[in-house]
Design a protein around this motif. Structure first.
Motif, mmCIF file in Angstrom:
data_model
loop_
_atom_site.group_PDB
_atom_site.id
_atom_site.type_symbol
_atom_site.label_atom_id
_atom_site.label_comp_id
_atom_site.label_asym_id
_atom_site.label_seq_id
_atom_site.Cartn_x
_atom_site.Cartn_y
_atom_site.Cartn_z
ATOM 1 N N SER A 173 3.612 -11.460 -2.345
ATOM 2 C CA SER A 173 4.142 -10.199 -2.870
ATOM 3 C C SER A 173 3.634 -9.944 -4.280
ATOM 4 C CB SER A 173 5.675 -10.225 -2.859
ATOM 5 O OG SER A 173 6.173 -10.326 -1.550
ATOM 6 N N THR A 211 -4.207 -5.751 5.559
ATOM 7 C CA THR A 211 -4.227 -4.284 5.609
ATOM 8 C C THR A 211 -4.559 -3.737 4.236
ATOM 9 O OG1 THR A 211 -2.498 -4.271 7.308
ATOM 10 C CG2 THR A 211 -2.911 -2.202 6.159
ATOM 11 N N ASP A 246 -1.274 -5.160 2.655
ATOM 12 C CA ASP A 246 -0.613 -6.375 3.140
ATOM 13 C C ASP A 246 -1.497 -7.568 2.807
ATOM 14 O OD1 ASP A 246 1.831 -5.478 4.596
ATOM 15 O OD2 ASP A 246 0.366 -4.305 5.712
ATOM 16 N N LYS A 299 -1.632 -11.859 2.985
ATOM 17 C CA LYS A 299 -1.005 -13.036 3.591
ATOM 18 C C LYS A 299 -1.366 -14.280 2.792
ATOM 19 C CE LYS A 299 0.086 -13.269 7.808
ATOM 20 N NZ LYS A 299 0.167 -13.314 9.288
ATOM 21 N N SER A 314 3.586 -12.913 4.352
ATOM 22 C CA SER A 314 2.962 -11.656 3.935
ATOM 23 C C SER A 314 3.692 -11.012 2.772
ATOM 24 C CB SER A 314 2.928 -10.663 5.111
ATOM 25 O OG SER A 314 2.096 -11.134 6.142
ATOM 26 N N HIS A 318 3.903 -7.122 1.027
ATOM 27 C CA HIS A 318 3.642 -5.742 1.430
ATOM 28 C C HIS A 318 3.912 -4.799 0.267
ATOM 29 C CE1 HIS A 318 3.515 -2.202 4.065
ATOM 30 N NE2 HIS A 318 4.606 -1.786 3.427
#
Length: 460
Positions: free
Chosen positions: A52, A188, A437, A439, A444, A446
């Protein structure tokens, strides 16, 4: 007579030892499992926090880049106006302003391609020196390669006096772009342009659409004292397209040459209402009338804007305003209490401070954007003035072009606008949505963010 002795040494039987070992084994297994689960949870939590953190840090850098997209105007060093004309436009910030066919011209400052979850975005913007002078046009690209998010930068053009050093974050003109890995484990990276012109311009909520007149009503209730207000026709206590305020209360004692005691201090305040010629003088009654009070919805972006013209004379005492000592602000007031609006006794929006012109170049627009955490009803707009320096209270301040608007940037439409197949519409894109996103060790992070880009297109 002989002695009878007893062996007092105690021991465990085989059965007792087996039971003891079994109990210890169970305790060790349970404790070990608990420790293992705790360790796994700690590792997972750390991985989630790290993912994060990485995603949020990258999003902040991306936001700084894209928010400046399309910046095209600069002050030119050594120009005839000594570099004070912030209006020289560098057309190389556009992607393709004259490709040979006007129907396919691209006056935007971005190009992009995207798959279902990975975007490739290139933007252009100006680079300035510390004085706002033009240095170069930068081309910044964000893309994903093998799960790694890359930011690259190179110069499209530059000022003849700019030397690109080895530590420059951008490659030189006609050189190789400087690439920096921003994050790994990127699942992402999706950039979505807002549909251009979907909501049009900001929605004016005061004065009413198509109107420009307003009125400032002095507040007089003990701690607030009256001052004189007149319009552009020098009519006192009448609204118009501008309102000039004079006769400010001074909290400076000229005899003692010091600020008066705190218990004796007073301020001037005027409430903004629509322009009506009424016999009422109560600010509360006027504020409560239709069209003079507002409802601000939670989470929606609003803007207060107004112009303070130069007073026309360098001898006007308002130009003796002392920042950090004297006070001028604009904000919201509850119709019933006259105080800052509160929800559950918590202030929802503090006032915005502003300065009057401090020289002949200080006039111009003032604008303040805000959102509120809870919906506010029955509030009015107010200007507050508190004078503590020796002379500023003897000056005048004019407020004109006052507007309260609902800003559409809080409600952009992201429905999959295909920018590269509608090149002539790209210049009207004024916001992007980023979905990122990242990982880390299977966990993950986001981030989803909307970034306004007001300078994209041929006009700012």
């Amino acid at each position: 007579m002989g002695k009878i002795t007893t062996d007092k040494r105690a021991g465990f039987t085989l059965m007792e030892l087996m039971v003891y070992i079994a109990i210890v084994g169970i305790v060790v297994i349970v404790a070990g499992q608990a420790f293992s689960n705790s360790t796994k949870m700690r590792v997972r939590t750390q991985s989630m926090l790290k993912a994060s953190e990485v995603a949020e840090n990258v999003a902040v850098i991306f936001k700084d880049d894209i928010a400046q997209m399309g910046a095209k105007s600069a002050m030119e060093a050594g120009s005839t106006d000594n570099g004070n004309n912030f209006g020289d436009v560098h057309t190389s910030v556009y992607m393709d302003p004259a490709p040979g066919s006007c129907s396919s011209a691209d006056f935007s400052s971005f190009r992009m391609s995207a798959s279902s979850d990975q975007s490739d975005l290139t933007i252009r913007r100006l680079r300035y020196d510390a004085n706002g002078h033009y240095q170069a046009v930068e081309e910044v690209r964000w893309y994903v390669n093998d799960g790694k998010l890359i930011r690259s930068c190179k110069l499209v053009e530059k000022d003849a006096g700019l030397t690109v050093g080895a530590d420059d974050p951008c490659g030189d003109v006609n050189g190789t772009a400087i690439e920096v890995e921003m994050a790994e484990g990127v699942e992402t990276f999706n950039i979505i342009p807002a549909r251009p012109g979907a909501l049009g311009d900001a929605i004016q909520i005061f004065p009413a659409v198509g109107e420009s007149e307003f009125r400032l009503v002095p507040r007089n209730d003990g701690t607030h004292v009256l001052l004189t207000v007149y319009n552009e026709g020098v009519a006192v206590n009448r609204g118009g397209t501008s309102q000039t305020l004079t006769g400010f209360h001074s909290n400076y004692n000229t005899s003692t040459q010091a600020v008066v005691a705190e218990s004796e201090r007073k301020v001037n305040e005027v409430i903004v209402v629509k322009n009506e010629t009424l016999s009422e003088v109560s600010w509360q009654s006027l504020c409560a009338r239709e069209g003079s009070h507002f409802t601000f919805e939670a989470g929606v972006e609003y803007e207060i804007s107004f112009e303070i013209p130069y007073p026309g004379s360098s001898s006007d005492k308002s130009m003796m305003f002392v920042p950090g000592v004297d006070h001028m602000s604009v904000g919201l007031r509850n119709v019933e209490t006259g105080d800052l609006p509160k929800v559950n006794n918590v202030v929802q929006l503090n006032d915005f401070m502003f300065f009057p012109p401090l020289d002949d170049k200080g006039g111009g627009m003032r604008s303040m954007r805000f959102t509120v955490p809870h919906t506010l009803e029955n509030v009015c707009l107010a200007f507050t003035f508190a004078c503590f320096s020796p002379l500023v209270a003897q000056g005048k301040v004019t407020i004109t072009k006052l507007k309260v608007s609902k800003v559409p940037s809080s409600s952009y439409n992201f429905d999959g606008f295909e920018s590269e197949t509608h090149k002539t519409d790209k210049q009207n894109v004024k916001a992007f949505k980023i979905v990122l996103d990242v990982k880390r060790n299977g966990e993950s992070g986001h981030v989803e963010m909307i970034v306004p880009t007001p300078s994209n297109g041929p006009t700012d």
